[in-house]
Design an enzyme around this catalytic site. Sequence first.
Site, short mmCIF file in Angstrom:
data_model
loop_
_atom_site.label_atom_id
_atom_site.label_comp_id
_atom_site.label_asym_id
_atom_site.label_seq_id
_atom_site.Cartn_x
_atom_site.Cartn_y
_atom_site.Cartn_z
N ASN A 21 0.75 -1.01 0.23
CA ASN A 21 0.15 0.13 -0.16
C ASN A 21 0.69 1.35 0.22
O ASN A 21 0.23 2.21 -0.17
CB ASN A 21 -0.83 -0.03 1.55
CG ASN A 21 -2.01 1.42 1.37
OD1 ASN A 21 -2.19 1.56 0.68
ND2 ASN A 21 -1.17 1.94 2.49
N THR A 72 -8.36 4.90 0.05
CA THR A 72 -7.61 4.22 -0.49
C THR A 72 -6.68 4.89 -1.37
O THR A 72 -6.05 4.13 -2.21
CB THR A 72 -8.77 3.29 -1.36
OG1 THR A 72 -9.80 4.09 -2.23
CG2 THR A 72 -9.64 2.63 -0.40
N ASP A 110 0.89 6.75 -0.11
CA ASP A 110 0.20 5.79 -1.27
C ASP A 110 0.19 5.69 -2.70
O ASP A 110 0.00 6.62 -3.06
CB ASP A 110 -1.57 6.30 -0.82
CG ASP A 110 -1.97 5.16 -0.97
OD1 ASP A 110 -2.05 4.96 0.14
OD2 ASP A 110 -3.24 4.67 -1.86
N ASP A 132 -0.71 -6.50 5.33
CA ASP A 132 -1.14 -4.54 6.02
C ASP A 132 -1.56 -4.03 5.24
O ASP A 132 -1.27 -4.01 3.70
CB ASP A 132 0.55 -4.26 5.95
CG ASP A 132 0.42 -3.32 6.68
OD1 ASP A 132 0.51 -3.53 8.37
OD2 ASP A 132 0.93 -2.58 6.94
N HIS A 152 -7.12 -0.04 3.06
CA HIS A 152 -6.58 0.83 2.27
C HIS A 152 -6.04 0.64 0.77
O HIS A 152 -5.89 2.34 -0.01
CB HIS A 152 -5.59 1.84 2.65
CG HIS A 152 -5.66 2.08 3.97
ND1 HIS A 152 -6.25 3.39 4.96
CD2 HIS A 152 -5.28 1.80 5.76
CE1 HIS A 152 -6.12 4.18 5.57
NE2 HIS A 152 -6.03 2.79 6.30
N GLU A 179 -5.83 -7.23 7.27
CA GLU A 179 -5.71 -6.38 8.13
C GLU A 179 -6.75 -5.33 7.64
O GLU A 179 -6.44 -4.53 6.70
CB GLU A 179 -4.18 -5.25 8.35
CG GLU A 179 -4.21 -4.63 9.28
CD GLU A 179 -3.06 -3.29 10.15
OE1 GLU A 179 -3.12 -2.86 11.27
OE2 GLU A 179 -2.77 -2.77 8.69
#
Length: 475
Positions: free
Chosen positions: A133, A175, A184, A214, A218, A261
């Site tokens: 991510n 996201t 990101d 992880d 997102h 997660e």
Amino acid sequence: MKFKRIIPVVLAATAIQAGASTAPATAPSEDEVILHAWSWSFDTIAANMADIAAAGYAYVQTSPAQACYVGEGGGMALYSNPGDSVRGKWYYYYQPTDWTIGNYMLGSRDAFKAMCDSAYAHGVKVIVDVLPNHTAVDHTAVLPGLDNAVGGHDKLFHANGLTDITDYNDRMQCTTGKMGGLPDVNTENPDFQYYYLQYVNDLINLGARGFRYDTAKHIGLPSDPLDPRAERNNFWDVATGREAVKGLSLLMPDSLYIYGEVLQDRNVKEKEYAGYMDLVASSYGHALRSALNAGSYNAADLVDWHHPARPDQLVTWVESHDTYCNEHESAGMTDDQVRAGFVFLTARQHGRPLFFSRPAGSTRDNYWGNNRIGARGNDEFKHPEVVAANAFRRAMHGQVEHVFTSADGAVVQVARGEKGAALVNFSGKKQTVRIDTTLPDGDYTDAVHGASVKVRNGLLKATLAPNASYILYAE
């Protein structure tokens, strides 16, 4: 005293590249238990593999294996404060600078392979914590190979990838925005997907048999808003083997255990994520900690799983590395409390329990203990009660659960059909109870402490030490 019975909830539950590990390619089972060997080095995990296997863990989960940011001069403290003689922070391995195997904190690619070989020899499978991510907070530390692979540094990130998230319940921000200072990544860039999938397949070839994603919530789902730099939200289709990217597919997807997660909150699409992978039961963990801290099962709703996904899709825990380290939400709980909660989770029919390994030497006044990255955690992962619970879970395969509790909630029993039962004292006081059970009448000897337990006319009588657990088997 009156006792109440909790009604059970019963729900239905490719070729490897040349030079690959010979680790087994078997489908995951809900009976399997995970040891999170948090911050143990690959060499340390390998050296302790016999104990991990003997304790009954099917999986050992490593901390992130990819190249990472070198912080504080490469210091190896779990956590340092200004003025400490040894510097370092555990979370630097959560700051990728490239997706290649090996980092200064946990070990080299060769060490990872040796760990996987040791796992295979002992019948244990390796889960790797992966984090596509984001990059390091200092994104200028990203290595040239990664920039070149994705078409240039600017194409590595979402359009809003360097803008802080201000509303985590806004799916576009959640996201595509910068979380906690972490830029990101444009996970929808096919060049990035191809590069990342090469990393994952390399891990599999060396022997990895599962992944923990992880910050999974997102990374966008097909129904989420589309970033201006993306054409499709298809990362999860690629990462779980449903779709190839540039001719490359995930290796052996049906034999991997993958969970994400996806921390629960408002406007989190748990059901859609559950269509791709198993998920963490974060709200259930919070409820369980509340009950343990109160010393009573009745202090929280522990019958419902607090999750819209099926219970057989949930990774359950008393605590995670985040609850222990970030806000120290669970760090004040005693080892006895954590162990009692873990036995309860492991005795239950559904969920896949994860045991978090706390630092060696840690106390409730010193959460970091010996404060060294790479070192083995404390001995709790192989405590006799934990080992007995892991064995009980395997032995009770397919047996329907019935949860009974004393009127004050101090004592909980998880009975599995007529084959066995786990007794757990949630309180910090000695308890003598008479409680309903599904076990046949008879005299039982607890498998952990050798305590005597009697069952007569459907009532079980026992005396339990504070925060202690007992395992019973019917002959």
